[in-house]
Design an enzyme around this catalytic site. Structure first.
Site, PDB file in Angstrom:
ATOM      1  N   GLU A  48       0.859  -1.190   0.000  1.00 33.94           N
ATOM      2  CA  GLU A  48       0.000   0.000   0.000  1.00 33.94           C
ATOM      3  C   GLU A  48       0.890   1.233   0.000  1.00 33.94           C
ATOM      4  O   GLU A  48       1.960   1.238   0.607  1.00 33.94           O
ATOM      5  CB  GLU A  48      -0.888   0.004   1.249  1.00 33.94           C
ATOM      6  CG  GLU A  48      -1.739   1.266   1.335  1.00 33.94           C
ATOM      7  CD  GLU A  48      -2.878   1.180   2.333  1.00 33.94           C
ATOM      8  OE1 GLU A  48      -2.713   0.504   3.364  1.00 33.94           O
ATOM      9  OE2 GLU A  48      -3.925   1.796   2.069  1.00 33.94           O
ATOM     10  N   CYS A 240      -6.672   0.798   2.817  1.00 29.10           N
ATOM     11  CA  CYS A 240      -7.691   1.843   2.736  1.00 29.10           C
ATOM     12  C   CYS A 240      -7.545   2.708   1.487  1.00 29.10           C
ATOM     13  O   CYS A 240      -8.488   3.387   1.080  1.00 29.10           O
ATOM     14  CB  CYS A 240      -7.616   2.740   3.962  1.00 29.10           C
ATOM     15  SG  CYS A 240      -8.049   1.890   5.473  1.00 29.10           S
ATOM     16  N   ASN A 374     -12.153  -3.376   0.859  1.00 28.33           N
ATOM     17  CA  ASN A 374     -11.058  -3.623   1.806  1.00 28.33           C
ATOM     18  C   ASN A 374     -11.651  -3.832   3.194  1.00 28.33           C
ATOM     19  O   ASN A 374     -12.214  -4.885   3.454  1.00 28.33           O
ATOM     20  CB  ASN A 374     -10.064  -2.455   1.755  1.00 28.33           C
ATOM     21  CG  ASN A 374      -8.976  -2.577   2.801  1.00 28.33           C
ATOM     22  OD1 ASN A 374      -8.403  -3.661   2.964  1.00 28.33           O
ATOM     23  ND2 ASN A 374      -8.695  -1.526   3.522  1.00 28.33           N
ATOM     24  N   GLU A 375     -11.551  -2.842   4.054  1.00 30.71           N
ATOM     25  CA  GLU A 375     -12.132  -3.006   5.405  1.00 30.71           C
ATOM     26  C   GLU A 375     -13.512  -2.373   5.402  1.00 30.71           C
ATOM     27  O   GLU A 375     -13.665  -1.217   5.783  1.00 30.71           O
ATOM     28  CB  GLU A 375     -11.234  -2.330   6.432  1.00 30.71           C
ATOM     29  CG  GLU A 375      -9.998  -3.116   6.742  1.00 30.71           C
ATOM     30  CD  GLU A 375      -9.134  -2.460   7.813  1.00 30.71           C
ATOM     31  OE1 GLU A 375      -9.360  -1.279   8.149  1.00 30.71           O
ATOM     32  OE2 GLU A 375      -8.223  -3.136   8.306  1.00 30.71           O
TER      33      GLU A 375
HETATM   34  O1  AHR Z   1      -2.096  -1.335   6.807  1.00 31.49           O
HETATM   35  C1  AHR Z   1      -2.551  -0.068   7.147  1.00 31.49           C
HETATM   36  C2  AHR Z   1      -4.067   0.043   7.104  1.00 31.49           C
HETATM   37  O2  AHR Z   1      -4.622  -0.789   8.070  1.00 31.49           O
HETATM   38  C3  AHR Z   1      -4.721  -0.424   5.846  1.00 31.49           C
HETATM   39  O3  AHR Z   1      -4.758   0.559   4.890  1.00 31.49           O
HETATM   40  C4  AHR Z   1      -6.094  -0.760   6.278  1.00 31.49           C
HETATM   41  O4  AHR Z   1      -6.671  -1.753   5.499  1.00 31.49           O
HETATM   42  C5  AHR Z   1      -5.951  -1.119   7.726  1.00 31.49           C
HETATM   43  O5  AHR Z   1      -6.803  -0.386   8.513  1.00 31.49           O
END
Ligand code: AHR
Length: 658
Positions: A48, A240, A374-375
């Site tokens: 990321e 994210c 994702n989340e």
């Molecule tokens: O890894 C950092 C963040 O942690 C990621 O972007 C997210 O998916 C999680 O909250």
């Protein structure tokens, strides 16, 4: 369990501990009970653009805001003399801003601009750097000159080269500069020395020596650190970042392909999240885009695993209607997923396959997995995911779909989402856990209890967060050891968890907002954390099938602070036993291989271990080798290995079949 005066027949692992009468723990590996296959994707990489992981990190570009497209177009630049921002008749329609540099009108005056890079522009002595610009002369001028200069920390000009712009049409120009000095935090200066004026856009400086020598390439040391993990899967582009702060700033893969100069800028979802910095200068050029991610996956021999927006903005940042695409307007998002599969796998007669081929990769990338969301949490997620699943299944039944169980390792959302994922029949469910050492140790049996028939688990983000005396969330040995212990459970349950990726991956020491991270770097150096080595060891010694390892017929999940797993490695023809001793005492182990066929013997082997007495020890840029794996030979006796494992030690025993 036996008690006797131990003979150190095998390797003495301990750090100066005296041999004495001790309890010997008898572990049994049943070689005849070949269990679940270890998936090639078992241990991988989560990528990321957080902590300057991509722009300013892996992506080797040294110029910040190279196309003047930041909301404040001169952010990262210092201008002097007659410099004007324009967007009429641009070189690149999706990045329309450019600059005009005009003669200052007096020989004592100067016109030009300087770029501050990412925490400085860095170069290494004698290394070569490719400077590129797209430029034109104006008012019919046949030629206009400017200088390209590397400036060091003392503001001295270290290298200076001239470029002659010779056309009234936009054209690319490039030179290669060999750096005369190492500079960690310098500048790139452009000084106009023509008579009239010149227009410029996309000013870029890359090391020539990138990973695989690619021009729009990656920082070699950082890509090498990924390659050396032996990753089986490569998840990108987040995190994210996939979702965006709002829907407009979600990651749009279609903007991340094609000529790099014309990939439109996007805000980084992590732009405003630095505790110690207000400067919102963290953007995504998409120079490291989906094509490059697929190439890297191929380089590493890892399965590509793209995650796409499901039509919800980051719910931590915008959890209201404005961050949700109405269901009836979701089709473009679903098309993004379908088109991505065609981009990766379609042949060159397909629309998106042809674009991939035109970028230089005619052969398909053989994409097998796609993550949607994702989340995410609440019913807004499964409602949207269902529509993706329907259409992906219909068009691409072989593609495996990954859904999410939300941001927590357990609790209300987790308990709601898992049954929803089963109902939607996704292939894998992404689980995330950033938890403390106690959690990691007490959850080493987490997957022993999982439903064997439901979707599989992708442990997509995890890291042990330690509360330290002087520093919280360090990449400490304590965290790494707990991760190693927990991973024995992930390994034992290979039938349930075919994929696991530590997160986050990268952090620039001068610009991070999240720790711990697997790899730290500054402008010139990088360091592999102790956690990185644990990941690497699991990656190298993953084996091909699980074998049961027990003490008193029970798996070893924390009894006497020991955690263990075992695998058979078909290729290496060896049994591999991993043991984490999280306790404070040295322990004597006797590992017996049962179920060997008649005449089968063991033929010695090796042990690889990691240990330090200092639980908060980290590998740092200044001390990158503080804790490294060590290796020595292992002696077998009949069907046994007798070993001593030190306190706070992780060890891997590779036992050759004779
Ligand atoms: O890894 C950092 C963040 O942690 C990621 O972007 C997210 O998916 C999680 O909250």
């Amino acid at each position: 369990m036996k008690t006797y005066k131990i003979l150190i027949a095998a390797i003495a692992l301990t750090m100066g501990a005296a041999t004495q009468a001790q309890t010997v723990r008898s572990l049994t590996v049943n070689a005849s009970k070949l269990g679940a296959k270890i998936a090639s994707t078992k241990y991988g990489i989560f990528f990321e653009d957080i902590n300057y992981g991509a722009d300013g990190g892996l992506y080797a570009e040294k110029i910040k805001n190279r196309s003047f497209e930041f909301p404040q177009p001169f952010m990262g630049w210092n201008t002097f003399g007659k410099v004007e921002l324009r967007k009429d008749d641009p070189a690149f329609d999706k990045n329309p801003n450019y600059v005009r540099l005009t003669n200052p009108g007096h020989r004592e005056r100067r016109t030009g601009l300087e770029n501050e890079g990412f925490f400085g522009v860095s170069v290494k002595k004698d290394a070569e750097y490719r400077f590129k610009v797209t430029a034109r002369t104006i008012n019919g001028s046949a030629s206009e000159k400017f200088k390209v200069q590397l400036i060091n920390e003392s503001n001295d000009v270290v290298n200076s080269t001239e470029i002659n712009v010779t056309s009234t049409d936009w054209k690319p120009y490039e030179i290669v500069i060999k750096a005369d000095q190492t500079i960690a935090r310098g500048k790139l200066r452009i000084q106009f020395i023509g008579r009239g004026a010149v227009d410029m856009d996309h000013l870029s400086l890359f090391p020539v020596d990138t990973w695989k020598g690619r021009e729009n390439g990656m920082r070699k040391d950082l890509a090498q650190a990924l390659n050396d993990l032996h990753p089986g899967v490569f998840r990108f582009p987040g995190g994210c970042i996939v979702e965006g702060t709002d829907l407009a700033s979600r990651y749009e893969w279609k903007n991340s392909i094609g000529p790099v100069e014309n990939r439109p800028l996007n805000q980084n979802r992590w732009n405003y999240t630095f505790e110690d910095r207000n400067s919102a200068d963290y953007f995504q050029t998409y120079g490291l885009g989906f094509y490059e991610y697929f190439l890297l996956s191929e380089d590493f021999g890892a399965e590509p695993l793209p995650i796409l927006s499901c039509g919800l903005a980051c719910q931590f940042q915008t959890n209201n209607e404005s961050g949700r695409v109405p269901l009836k307007e979701l089709q473009p998002y679903i098309d993004d997923a379908l088109d991505l599969i065609e981009f990766a796998n379609g042949d060159k007669t397909t629309k998106w396959g042809a674009i991939r081929a035109s970028m230089g990769h005619e052969a398909p990338f053989n994409l097998k997995f796609i993550g949607i969301g994702n989340e995410q949490w609440d019913s807004v997620y499964p409602e949207r995911l269902a529509l993706f699943v329907q259409q992906i299944r219909a068009k691409y039944p072989k593609i495996q779909i990954i859904g999410s169980s939300g941001p927590d390792s357990e609790g209300k959302q987790f308990d709601y989402l898992w049954p929803e994922m089963k109902r939607l029949k996704v292939d894998l469910v992404d689980e995330h856990y950033y938890r403390n050492p106690q959690w990691f140790l007490s959850h080493a049996d987490r997957y022993d209890k999982y439903d064997r028939k439901g979707p599989k688990v992708f442990a997509g983000e995890y890291a042990c967060h330690v509360k330290g005396e002087n520093k919280d969330k360090a990449n400490s040995w304590e965290a790494a050891l707990c991760e190693a212990a927990f991973l024995t459970g992930i390994e034992r349950n290979a039938d349930v968890v075919p994929m696991a990726t530590y997160a986050p991956l990268f952090a620039h020491v001068d610009g991070w907002q999240w720790r711990p991270d697997l790899i730290w770097f500054d402008n010139l150096r990088s360091v592999r954390s102790v956690n990185w080595y644990i990941q690497q060891l699991y990656g190298i010694y993953k084996g091909s099938n699980v074998l049961p390892i027990t003490e008193n017929k029970k798996p070893l999940i924390g009894q006497n602070n020991l955690y263990a797993s075992a695998v058979w490695d078909e290729k290496a023809r060896e049994y591999i036993v991993k043991v984490a001793n999280t306790g404070d005492s040295v322990q004597q182990l006797e590992i017996t291989l049962t179920g060997l066929k008649k005449k089968e013997t063991l033929a010695g082997g090796k042990v690889i271990w990691m240990h330090t007495d200092k639980l908060m020890q980290e590998n740092t840029l200044d001390n990158p080798k503080a804790v490294l794996p060590k290796e020595s030979d292992l002696t077998t006796e009949g069907n046994q290995v007798k070993i001593e494992i030190g306190a706070k030690t992780f060890a891997i025993y590779c036992i050759k079949k004779g």
